[in-house]
Design a protein around this motif. Structure first.
Motif, PDB file in Angstrom:
ATOM      1  N   PRO A   1      39.044  85.095  -6.113  1.00 20.61           N
ATOM      2  CA  PRO A   1      38.728  83.723  -5.665  1.00 20.61           C
ATOM      3  C   PRO A   1      39.319  83.426  -4.288  1.00 20.61           C
ATOM      4  N   PRO A   2      38.627  82.576  -3.502  1.00 20.39           N
ATOM      5  CA  PRO A   2      39.087  82.275  -2.141  1.00 20.39           C
ATOM      6  C   PRO A   2      40.538  81.778  -2.113  1.00 20.39           C
ATOM      7  N   GLN A   3      41.302  82.305  -1.182  1.00 23.48           N
ATOM      8  CA  GLN A   3      42.703  81.887  -0.999  1.00 23.48           C
ATOM      9  C   GLN A   3      42.723  80.870   0.142  1.00 23.48           C
ATOM     10  N   THR A   4      43.124  79.664  -0.173  1.00 25.80           N
ATOM     11  CA  THR A   4      42.963  78.584   0.809  1.00 25.80           C
ATOM     12  C   THR A   4      44.278  77.874   1.154  1.00 25.80           C
ATOM     13  N   SER A   5      45.419  78.459   0.751  1.00 24.76           N
ATOM     14  CA  SER A   5      46.676  77.727   0.948  1.00 24.76           C
ATOM     15  C   SER A   5      47.108  77.671   2.419  1.00 24.76           C
ATOM     16  N   SER A   6      46.610  78.581   3.237  1.00 26.94           N
ATOM     17  CA  SER A   6      46.981  78.596   4.663  1.00 26.94           C
ATOM     18  C   SER A   6      45.975  79.463   5.424  1.00 26.94           C
ATOM     19  N   ARG A   7      46.068  79.389   6.759  1.00 26.78           N
ATOM     20  CA  ARG A   7      45.211  80.247   7.592  1.00 26.78           C
ATOM     21  C   ARG A   7      45.454  81.717   7.279  1.00 26.78           C
ATOM     22  N   ARG A   8      46.723  82.069   7.170  1.00 24.64           N
ATOM     23  CA  ARG A   8      47.071  83.478   6.922  1.00 24.64           C
ATOM     24  C   ARG A   8      46.510  83.945   5.580  1.00 24.64           C
ATOM     25  N   ALA A   9      46.694  83.088   4.557  1.00 24.75           N
ATOM     26  CA  ALA A   9      46.210  83.468   3.224  1.00 24.75           C
ATOM     27  C   ALA A   9      44.689  83.642   3.249  1.00 24.75           C
ATOM     28  N   ALA A  10      43.987  82.709   3.900  1.00 21.84           N
ATOM     29  CA  ALA A  10      42.519  82.756   3.918  1.00 21.84           C
ATOM     30  C   ALA A  10      42.015  83.971   4.699  1.00 21.84           C
ATOM     31  N   SER A  11      42.626  84.227   5.868  1.00 20.79           N
ATOM     32  CA  SER A  11      42.097  85.324   6.692  1.00 20.79           C
ATOM     33  C   SER A  11      42.408  86.693   6.067  1.00 20.79           C
ATOM     34  N   LEU A  12      43.575  86.813   5.442  1.00 19.61           N
ATOM     35  CA  LEU A  12      43.888  88.106   4.799  1.00 19.61           C
ATOM     36  C   LEU A  12      43.054  88.312   3.533  1.00 19.61           C
TER      37      LEU A  12
END
Ligand code: FAD
Length: 126
Positions: free
Chosen positions: A68-79
């Motif tokens: 599932p999409p990781q949306t807690s931060s920019r770093r989490a989402a991009s990785l």
């Protein structure tokens, strides 16, 4: 008779889509609020339903269920997206991308300006 697949066009669509998706997660806020987090999650779910290549859309939907999409931060989402793309790469027999090189590869040329959110109804014309 159905239209024959066109591998060149499918690959071009894939490259353009990945570019948009990666650039978007790398511009996602460092500290997103709940609304921004919901927006990113919804975007990926809708994109996986509406992606024009049927085989790819089915794969995309399965991957989102598993990861599932990781949306807690920019770093989490991009990785998260980098790892998701690597899952697709693996399935297609393509090399794994080193996610340490994301920032240098995806520069939208937008400088430091932040993403501007316009409230519905405030855009004139169109
Ligand atoms: C959601 C989705 C699902 C797809 N499913 C299929 C499918 O089921 N069958 C199919 O034939 N095609 C599918 N495609 C298309 C496929 O992933 C490729 O886009 C296409 O084959 C062109 O590949 P490419 O080798 O040019 O590089 P691409 O995979 O398009 O990547 C473009 C560039 O991004 C960089 N890159 C590679 N991996 C990563 C990573 N992990 N993170 C960040 N950057 C990276 C590299 O520099 C690469 O050259 C899908 C595309 C998308 C967006």
């Amino acid at each position: 008779m159905g239209k024959l697949g066109n591998a060149t066009a499918k690959a071009e669509l894939g490259r353009a889509t990945w570019k948009l998706l990666h650039t978007m997660t790398l511009r996602f806020p460092e500290h997103p609020n709940d609304d921004e987090r919901d927006a990113l999650k919804s975007f990926f779910h809708l994109a996986s339903r509406l992606y024009p290549c049927g085989e790819c859309a089915a794969e995309f939907q399965l991957l989102l269920k598993k990861f599932p999409p990781q949306t807690s931060s920019r770093r989490a989402a991009s990785l998260w997206l980098c790892a998701l793309h690597n899952q697709v790469n693996e399935r297609l027999g393509k090399p794994e991308f080193d996610c340490a090189h994301l920032e240098e590869k995806y520069d939208c040329g937008c400088g430091d300006e932040s993403i501007v959110v316009v409230e519905p109804g405030t855009i004139k014309g169109g």
